[in-house]
Design an enzyme around this catalytic site. Structure first.
Site, PDB file in Angstrom:
ATOM      1  CG  ASN A  39     -10.850 -17.947  40.496  1.00  0.00           C
ATOM      2  OD1 ASN A  39      -9.521 -17.826  40.317  1.00  0.00           O
ATOM      3  ND2 ASN A  39     -11.485 -18.389  39.442  1.00  0.00           N
ATOM      4  CG  ASP A  42      -6.326 -15.346  42.122  1.00  0.00           C
ATOM      5  OD1 ASP A  42      -7.219 -15.637  41.301  1.00  0.00           O
ATOM      6  OD2 ASP A  42      -5.135 -15.027  41.671  1.00  0.00           O
ATOM      7  NE  ARG A  88      -3.426 -14.743  33.965  1.00  0.00           N
ATOM      8  CZ  ARG A  88      -3.366 -16.077  34.067  1.00  0.00           C
ATOM      9  NH1 ARG A  88      -2.620 -16.714  33.084  1.00  0.00           N
ATOM     10  NH2 ARG A  88      -4.399 -16.813  34.749  1.00  0.00           N
TER      11      ARG A  88
END
Ligand code: MRU
Length: 366
Positions: free
Chosen positions: A247, A237, A46
């Protein structure tokens, strides 16, 4: 220790199973694009940069798996792998970036033999892993230069070596500041519902010897209002062309409270996280995850809520650019207005990448 590695002699991708941390360090092996996509969906791996590299390695595995006998057949198999990997998680744009780098390379090698194309895809995915570390260390240096000698920072989610290949983005800045001799202490948000802060960030900071205190997410406002936070550092992200940053869920609330307290709010993100194709944060898809993450924290079998309760579980939120003090990239620190600065750094990154370079710190510094 790297989060993800390509092992040459077996053509296997190894990943640390982040679901098992901090209790045990377990490595898992992946042999196909389908398996890599599954690892991304289930969060074995991740963090935006890490899943970008995983996706690129997944494409290389797809090329090895392919029974194609012509370049056109190989491209058809790679497009299938593209779709499988792309669907693994919707928000972090690094996933698309990693896959597209590989598709473009394969397309450009139309006149090479298939073994050469396969070898080139493996080599590029390994290079992307190496470059990720260099990029993070460069961002670390830029970001650390923004912090005073003695500093208390607040950090959300996990943005460390585990979220990248090594070193990290926002946590990489913290690591660089610590290694560079700054007196840095970190307030670590536990980061409900998946607890990336408590499980992963605390584990990494303790290994690095960085002074830290774990806090419940709800305590962040208390520490900011009482003057115990000098800066907030987060990753992203996806950063839209206008500077809106998506995010981990809870980031927006931190940015709003930081603004109310005149605390600088820094987003640390490589150019591969900047999506110039998306104008604002409102167009970025927000992943909705399993309600069990909220009702059964850390997979507690009993759970904490009444059976059958209705649950909302967005994994990310949008921090509007007006709340962001600066965005730290590998090409320097970008200040508002972000649209122009972000375009400049991304264009420079594309030029440098085409010339075989990934960082050129002399280029942009503001
Ligand atoms: O759901 P996750 O754990 O993949 O979310 C990760 C984050 O939100 C990070 O802050 C982001 O990927 C930037 S980290 C390098």
């Amino acid at each position: 220790m790297r989060t993800i590695e390509w092992i040459d002699d077996k053509n296997v991708v190894k990943m640390i199973d982040q679901r098992r941390l901090p209790h045990e360090v377990v490595w898992l092996d992946y042999y196909s694009a389908q398996e890599v996509a599954q690892a991304i969906t289930t969060m074995v791996i991740r963090g935006a940069p890490a899943i970008g590299v995983a996706a690129a390695m997944g494409m290389a595995l797809a090329a090895l798996e392919s029974k194609a006998e012509s370049h056109a057949e190989l491209m058809a198999d790679l497009r299938i792998a593209h779709d499988v990997l792309y669907a693994a998680r919707p928000t972090a744009v690094n996933l698309r970036w990693g896959i597209e780098q590989q598709l473009t390379l394969a397309q450009n090698l139309e006149h090479e033999s298939l073994p050469q194309v396969r070898a080139a895809l493996i080599a590029q995915s390994k290079r992307m892993a190496d470059e990720d570390v260099l990029i993070n260390q460069t961002m670390g240096a830029w970001g650390a230069s923004l912090l005073p000698q003695k500093v208390n920072v607040l950090h959300h989610c996990n943005t460390g070596g585990l979220a990248a290949v090594d070193w990290g983005t926002a946590l990489g800045v913290i690591r660089s500041a610590h290694v560079g001799g700054k007196d840095i202490h970190v307030w670590v948000d536990e980061t409900r519902p998946r607890l990336q802060g408590a499980r992963l960030t605390a584990w990494e900071l303790m290994q690095w010897g960085v002074p830290m205190t774990l806090i419940a997410d709800n305590a962040a406002g208390y520490y900011m209002l009482s003057g115990q936070v000098d800066a907030v550092l987060v990753g992203a992200d996806r950063v839209a062309a206008n500077g809106d940053a998506v995010n981990k869920i809870g980031t927006y609330k931190l940015a709003a409270v930081a603004k109310d307290n005149n605390i600088p709010f820094y987003v640390v993100a490589p150019t591969s996280t900047v999506d110039l194709r998306t104008a604002t944060g409102a167009q970025i898809p927000i992943e909705q995850r399993d309600p069990r993450e909220v009702t059964h924290p850390d997979n507690d079998p009993l759970g904490i809520a009444p059976m059958g309760v209705k649950v909302g579980n967005p994994a990310f939120d949008i921090t509007p650019q007006r709340l962001i003090t600066a965005i730290v990239t590998e090409y320097g620190v970008v200040y508002p207005p972000f649209d122009e600065g972000l375009r400049k750094v991304v264009e420079q990154a594309e030029i440098d990448r085409a010339n075989g370079r990934v960082v050129n710190p002399a280029v942009v510094s503001g």
